[in-house]
Design a protein around this motif. Sequence first.
Motif: not given
Length: 358
Positions: A193, A213, A217, A219
């Motif tokens: 992250e 998640d 998103q 990512k």
Amino acid sequence: MTIKQLATSVAAAAFLASPALAEVDFSGKTIEWVIPFSETGGSAKWANFFAPLLSKELPGNPTVVVKFMPGAGSTKGANWFQEQEYDDGTLIFGTSGSTQFPFLLDDPRVRYEYSDWVPVMASGTGGVAYLNPEDGAKFDGSANNLKDIDFIYGSQGATRLDLVPLLAWEMLGMNVEPVFGIKGRGDGRLMFERGEATIDYQTSSSYLGASADLVAQGKAVPMMSWGALDDEGNIVRDPTFPDMPTFKEVCEATDGCETSGEAWDAWKAFFVAGFPVQKIAFLPNGTPDDVAQAYTDAFDAVRKSPDFPAIAAKHVGKYEVFVGAGAARATKEGTTVSPEAKAFVINWLQEAYGVSLN
């Protein structure tokens, strides 16, 4: 009345007059469920998911508290548990494939013996590898377009469960540099992250709890699951991620990657040891049969609850839960690999990472 008849009559009367054997009852007690990893990983999510369900089904409805004892890739906690003996049934220990692999590989830090412990529940899991968005855009179902990229991966250690992704990526011809020493897979996700790592993998519970998640998103980009086993022992798509290709499928689509031979046999052997029976709950050495049975019955009631499949699918994935004798069989499968697979991996660890287990 004969002497024999009199003795029998007195014994029977004494039996009837004696109080019945006390049933197992944990009323007012606190159960400590010790996990030998940090609170950020899949094992934490697994134990925290089952803890309140176990509390509801154990006699007396005790409070079940999950505690963490990370260190040395889980061998610290496992060595500690080896020294524990039955006291009052309020201690339970949870292991992972990262605890099983050092045992399988004769890691010199291992001072624990699975056969001394009492397994009461075992459950499978899966795993998902994913990429950063830039490199993920180059993934086309094969690793052919990823071979010239230098990836960074946060790892607990090459002899832990990370062995499975590290060997898989090498078989695909990818250049993945592990940064060893993190305490749990959740810490690896945090590195990803923050941009400190460019590739990651998580077990199903951790992926569902956080990494999905990141995908939503934009990512992260899913690469593959490790897969699951069918009744014939073949690798098939993970039921929790049916739309995601397995490592076997990606390997078959990648130039130079083979799904037969020594490397494949070794990878599959450790995948089987590490994932289909990946997480196991144990009671300590010396636990009486009635206490072990109380835990077995409680976990059995948990898995048979009508709403269990739905809530499990959301939090830990769609995997079989074994109890009692089934948990014992699963433990044996998860702590056994062939001498050939073991020899291959020990040699690979030495050549790839300079890790010597002699």
